[in-house]
Design a protein around this motif. Structure first.
Motif, PDB file in Angstrom:
ATOM      1  N   GLU B 156       0.805  -1.227   0.000  1.00 51.27           N
ATOM      2  CA  GLU B 156       0.000   0.000   0.000  1.00 51.27           C
ATOM      3  C   GLU B 156       0.841   1.282   0.000  1.00 51.27           C
ATOM      4  OE1 GLU B 156      -3.337   0.602  -0.081  1.00 51.27           O
ATOM      5  OE2 GLU B 156      -3.604  -1.510  -0.566  1.00 51.27           O
ATOM      6  N   ILE B 157       2.170   1.143   0.091  1.00 50.70           N
ATOM      7  CA  ILE B 157       3.015   2.341   0.175  1.00 50.70           C
ATOM      8  C   ILE B 157       3.717   2.584  -1.167  1.00 50.70           C
ATOM      9  CG2 ILE B 157       4.843   3.513   1.466  1.00 50.70           C
ATOM     10  CD1 ILE B 157       4.444   1.426   3.670  1.00 50.70           C
ATOM     11  N   GLY B 158       3.571   3.791  -1.689  1.00 50.65           N
ATOM     12  CA  GLY B 158       4.240   4.127  -2.939  1.00 50.65           C
ATOM     13  C   GLY B 158       5.527   4.892  -2.677  1.00 50.65           C
ATOM     14  N   PHE B 159       6.545   4.650  -3.496  1.00 46.61           N
ATOM     15  CA  PHE B 159       7.785   5.414  -3.386  1.00 46.61           C
ATOM     16  C   PHE B 159       8.448   5.453  -4.756  1.00 46.61           C
ATOM     17  CE2 PHE B 159      11.428   2.265  -3.043  1.00 46.61           C
ATOM     18  CZ  PHE B 159      10.678   1.173  -3.444  1.00 46.61           C
ATOM     19  N   ALA B 160       9.418   6.360  -4.923  1.00 48.40           N
ATOM     20  CA  ALA B 160      10.101   6.512  -6.217  1.00 48.40           C
ATOM     21  C   ALA B 160      11.583   6.206  -6.013  1.00 48.40           C
ATOM     22  CB  ALA B 160       9.917   7.929  -6.750  1.00 48.40           C
ATOM     23  N   PRO B 161      11.966   4.927  -6.172  1.00 47.43           N
ATOM     24  CA  PRO B 161      13.326   4.512  -5.801  1.00 47.43           C
ATOM     25  C   PRO B 161      14.435   5.217  -6.562  1.00 47.43           C
ATOM     26  CG  PRO B 161      12.201   2.774  -7.034  1.00 47.43           C
ATOM     27  CD  PRO B 161      11.169   3.821  -6.714  1.00 47.43           C
ATOM     28  N   THR B 162      14.166   5.659  -7.791  1.00 45.84           N
ATOM     29  CA  THR B 162      15.239   6.286  -8.562  1.00 45.84           C
ATOM     30  C   THR B 162      15.294   7.792  -8.353  1.00 45.84           C
ATOM     31  OG1 THR B 162      13.752   6.489 -10.447  1.00 45.84           O
ATOM     32  CG2 THR B 162      15.159   4.554 -10.389  1.00 45.84           C
ATOM     33  N   ASP B 198       7.812   5.716 -10.963  1.00 45.45           N
ATOM     34  CA  ASP B 198       8.880   6.377 -11.691  1.00 45.45           C
ATOM     35  C   ASP B 198       9.304   7.682 -11.023  1.00 45.45           C
ATOM     36  OD1 ASP B 198      10.642   6.576 -13.834  1.00 45.45           O
ATOM     37  OD2 ASP B 198       9.325   8.030 -14.809  1.00 45.45           O
ATOM     38  N   ASN B 199       8.359   8.403 -10.432  1.00 49.30           N
ATOM     39  CA  ASN B 199       8.705   9.678  -9.806  1.00 49.30           C
ATOM     40  C   ASN B 199       7.663  10.065  -8.761  1.00 49.30           C
ATOM     41  OD1 ASN B 199       6.471  10.729 -11.263  1.00 49.30           O
ATOM     42  ND2 ASN B 199       7.798  10.993 -13.044  1.00 49.30           N
ATOM     43  N   ASN B 200       7.927  11.175  -8.089  1.00 48.85           N
ATOM     44  CA  ASN B 200       7.046  11.636  -7.016  1.00 48.85           C
ATOM     45  C   ASN B 200       5.628  11.931  -7.495  1.00 48.85           C
ATOM     46  OD1 ASN B 200       8.632  11.931  -4.501  1.00 48.85           O
ATOM     47  ND2 ASN B 200       9.942  13.187  -5.786  1.00 48.85           N
ATOM     48  N   VAL B 201       5.531  12.497  -8.709  1.00 51.43           N
ATOM     49  CA  VAL B 201       4.210  12.851  -9.238  1.00 51.43           C
ATOM     50  C   VAL B 201       3.349  11.598  -9.387  1.00 51.43           C
ATOM     51  CG1 VAL B 201       2.985  13.859 -11.193  1.00 51.43           C
ATOM     52  CG2 VAL B 201       5.149  14.840 -10.453  1.00 51.43           C
ATOM     53  N   ALA B 202       3.965  10.527  -9.875  1.00 53.22           N
ATOM     54  CA  ALA B 202       3.223   9.283 -10.078  1.00 53.22           C
ATOM     55  C   ALA B 202       2.771   8.696  -8.732  1.00 53.22           C
ATOM     56  CB  ALA B 202       4.085   8.278 -10.838  1.00 53.22           C
TER      57      ALA B 202
END
Lengths: 503, 335
Positions: B156-162, B198-202
């Motif tokens: 349930e947790i989203g993050f942007a590893p790159t 892919d990124n914070n916005v996503a």
């Protein structure tokens, strides 16, 4: 001489890499190479390269057979559609897939996207070769009792092998040097690690060491391709007019299955990226679009990639003609050298040109000629391959006749060899041009301050998450790149051998 | 034939001549790792205020840093405007940045500048937790990133590893908790199968649409989304963790002057402009970042004041130790 100049330009990055890799002494470089993670990286990248290349050969040859040898509804349309994925940058396709299916990240996703974007490199030469091979040999094989499948395997495939091998080489080198797809798919391939190394440690030595490994792999692959190309002669021997192969009719069920396959390939390679673009364009329809800026970026893209294509072809002609006609060690080394830059990531080539440009070519630094030089280093092999393949199709006997009638060697080149090879050379130029249009990393570092291409604009907007603003730029890029692609798929169907002169 | 070849030569020379300018003739050249969409208008203001012409090369901060290192003294650049402190400290360590005027630096808190005065922050951003109030209303009670480590948040947790900001957060985690502590948190986090974007916005959009219930992002993405869609249309909310937690790291964008610059006076004026009330107001009003100059308040965004979140006080030069962070992320499989 011009051939040597081409080779030297292509070797510039190598010189730079040796300088940078040696920055901390040879000891550091060797220690870095011996780390476990380096060999793991080599295996991972090779795994991806082999997978994608094999998939592209299967897909490319399969589609080529389907579109040239089988009676298929809408055959001309499928021929064009099969070539069109070349117009879609791998980063656009990767973005479309990853945003639709985030779970695709990793090896599978990278392999899928790269296969979908690069199989036309195999399809185009394979289809061209299939549509021009005289069916006489195949008929002989059939009449001697071979089954259709045996005939295909032992006669047809053997005839198109050099064409397929040269396409497969371009695919393999593209996969090694691609950054967009592997980074979006978060697959740690060579290029991804090289970029991360610049970003993470601001240390150029490890990146240079890894890039040198990449060059070694490239040389090994090109040597393999030269071997697989063999010494086969491709011009027709024997008198009489060549016939074109006649497409075979299939049963209704098989025709439908084949059509289904074509639709599936088109959906994966074109449908998904175009649908994603369409979605963002609709979502951003209300946004103000700066048309003059879009047009300006489009014009710069055309000028830069057109000049890049021209530069590549001018340098590729001497190398390609030599490679098609002579197989001496010297010639082979020159041809090999032009491949040196092809598998390097754009950022490495760009930094090499920054290194040399600031020191020895200051007036050109951060001007268009630097961008064009980068395109030449990166994409010369595609042009060399096209020139070589089309020169190899014409019989050297014609040139010998011209010589015996008193033409100088240069005169023969200008009035006989090049005009005969012109369609193939032009196709090579188109291929380079569309590849230049999509190029980002080197263009970004070398473009004249204040100018911008479509790819630069696309990158700049997507990095701040403005996908809706970026969509028109992506669409314009795909549309512009589709022009040379259309032409390429059309031209590849028109090429013929020169006839052997009757004695 | 001869006329045709000479015509070709003339044509080729013309093309070369049009393609070749004579370098930048602007008064000031800026290499900007911050995107044109974020800072373009500010630089136009600067041109007007200082009455100079400015050329800007936009690019990725790290790649521009590599370019600057490769160009050495031959660079056209007078100023380097970076998205993060790491690229600036790398240039400073190689001796490419000159010391800035103390008076100019005086308006900025010591924490937001290089101890030796070679670069200075121009704006700041905070790490926050974004949450879907329908699925995870309890997020308002979170104090630390440890509160995310709950079985109920599996997948349930989203993050942007790159994303560089996520990696800076991990670096901060390493600095505040030590290598073992950071590894422990990352392993527990990874075990919950967080969703990589892919990124914070996503990440923010996924939370906003209820696909996932929590996400790790920078504060300004949320404010910008609110501004873009209208406050009512944004479902996602954000929560600032306790200020001493790495999850509330405050990172900066900043600027430095190249040692090779011949326009040192103008370059200093440009830095002064970025730190002026006008320049700082721009960041507060347009990009929803935190101004680094005291006493500036955003007139468009309802920002939580920076002095209430700036607790995770680590030396921002330490954020350059990204190598170890990436190795750690690689080991725990979060790449």
């Amino acid at each position: 001489m011009p051939a040597v100049a081409a080779a030297l330009l292509a070797l510039l990055p190598l010189g730079y890499l040796v300088v940078r890799a040696g920055d901390k002494g040879a000891g550091f470089a060797f220690d870095y190479l011996r780390r476990d993670s380096t060999s793991e990286l080599v295996l991972r990248s090779l795994g991806l390269t082999v997978t994608v290349t094999v998939a592209c050969v299967v897909l490319g040859v399969g589609l080529a057979v389907v579109t040239t040898r089988i009676v298929l509804p809408g055959r001309a349309l499928w021929m064009t559609l099969a070539a069109l994925p070349l117009a879609i940058p791998s980063y656009v396709s990767a973005y479309a897939w990853i945003s639709a299916l985030p779970s695709l990240a990793g090896f599978g996703g990278a392999a899928l996207v790269l296969t979908a974007c690069t199989y036309p490199y195999v399809y185009l030469p394979a289809a061209a070769a299939l549509s021009r091979t005289d069916p006489a040999l195949e008929e002989v094989a059939r009449s001697l009792g071979r089954t259709p499948w045996q005939t295909f395997r032992t006669v047809t495939l053997r005839q198109i092998r050099p064409a397929v091998a040269s396409g497969a080489l371009l695919v393999a080198l593209y996969v090694l040097s691609d950054f967009g797809a592997v980074s979006l798919m978060r697959f740690d391939a060579f290029t991804q690690v090289i970029y991360t190394s610049y970003r993470a440690s601001f240390d150029r030595t490890p990146a240079a060491v890894l890039s040198l490994v990449l060059v070694v792999i490239t040389i090994a692959i090109t040597l393999g391709e030269v071997r697989s190309r063999g010494r086969a002669q491709q011009w027709r021997a024997g008198a009489g007019a060549a016939r074109r192969p006649v497409p075979q009719a299939l049963s209704r069920g098989r025709t439908l299955a084949t059509l289904g396959g074509c639709v599936a390939v088109a959906l994966v390679s074109l449908g998904v990226p175009l649908a994603s673009l369409g979605y963002w364009i609709v979502r951003g329809a209300s946004l103000d679009l700066d048309w003059s800026r879009l047009a300006g970026a489009g014009a710069t893209t055309m000028v830069a990639s057109g000049a890049g294509a021209l530069g590549c072809v001018v340098l590729a002609v001497p190398v390609g003609v030599l490679a098609a006609r002579y197989r001496s060690t010297g010639v082979r080394m020159i041809e090999q050298a032009t491949f040196a830059g092809h598998a390097l990531p754009g950022i490495v080539v760009a930094l090499a040109l920054i290194f040399f440009g600031t020191r020895y070519a200051r007036p050109f630094y951060l001007e268009m000629p630097m961008v064009i030089a980068a395109y030449v280093v990166l994409f010369l092999p595609a042009a060399v391959g096209a020139v070589r393949a089309s020169v190899a199709l014409s019989s050297p006997r014609v040139e010998e006749v011209a010589r015996s009638l008193g033409r100088s060697p240069y005169g023969v080149l200008r009035t006989v060899t090049l005009p005969l090879a012109a369609p193939g050379v032009a196709a090579g130029a188109a291929l380079v041009m569309l590849t230049c249009m999509k190029e980002l990393p080197a263009t970004l570092l070398l473009h004249p301050t204040g100018s911008e291409t479509l790819a630069i604009r696309l990158w700049s907007l997507t990095r701040v998450g403005s996908y809706a603003d970026a969509a028109p730029y992506a669409a314009a890029l795909v549309l512009l790149a589709a022009l040379p692609t259309f032409w390429l798929s059309h031209a590849s169907r028109q090429r013929h051998h020169t006839e052997e002169l009757s004695p | 034939m001869r006329t045709r070849s000479s015509a070709l030569v003339v044509a080729a020379l013309t093309v070369v001549a049009t393609l070749t300018g004579c370098g930048s003739d602007a008064d000031l050249v800026i290499y900007s790792g911050r995107s044109e969409e974020l800072v373009g208008p500010l630089i136009e203001d600067m041109e007007e205020q200082l009455d100079v012409t400015i050329d800007v090369r936009y690019g990725d901060s790290a790649e521009l840093a590599a370019q600057l290192l490769e160009e050495g003294d031959a660079t056209e650049a007078d100023l380097f405007f970076s998205q993060d402190a790491g690229a600036l400290s790398a240039l400073a360590q190689e001796g490419r940045l000159s010391t800035l005027d103390e008076q100019v630096l005086a308006v900025v808190d010591d924490h937001y500048q290089d101890p030796e005065g070679r670069w200075v922050a121009t704006s700041a951003r905070a790490r926050v937790v974004t949450y879907d109030p329908a699925q995870a209303p309890e997020a308002t009670d979170f104090d630390s990133v440890d509160d995310l480590l709950d079985e109920s948040y599996r997948g349930e947790i989203g993050f942007a590893p790159t994303n560089a900001s996520f990696q800076s957060f991990v670096t901060a985690l390493r600095i505040t908790r030590g290598e073992d502590g950071a590894r422990q948190w990352l392993e527990d986090f990874s075990a919950l199968e967080p969703a990589a974007y892919d990124n914070n916005v996503a990440v923010l959009e996924a939370v906003d649409e209820g696909e996932i219930s929590l996400g790790l992002i920078n504060h300004y993405y949320w404010y910008q989304l609110q501004e873009e869609l209208g406050a009512e249309a944004v479902n996602a909310k954000i929560h600032y963790l306790d200020s001493d937690d790495a999850g509330a790291l405050v990172n900066v964008a900043g600027v430095g002057v190249l040692t090779s610059s011949e326009a040192t006076g103008l370059a200093a004026d440009a830095v002064e402009f970025l730190l002026s009330e006008e320049g700082q107001q721009y960041f507060a009003d347009e990009t929803a970042e935190y101004p680094v100059r005291a006493g500036i308040e955003s007139t468009t965004y309802d920002l939580v004041p920076l002095d209430q979140v700036d607790g995770a006080q680590i030396d921002l030069n330490d954020l350059a130790s990204l190598d170890e962070t990436l190795e750690l992320l690689d080991e725990v499989g979060l790449t």
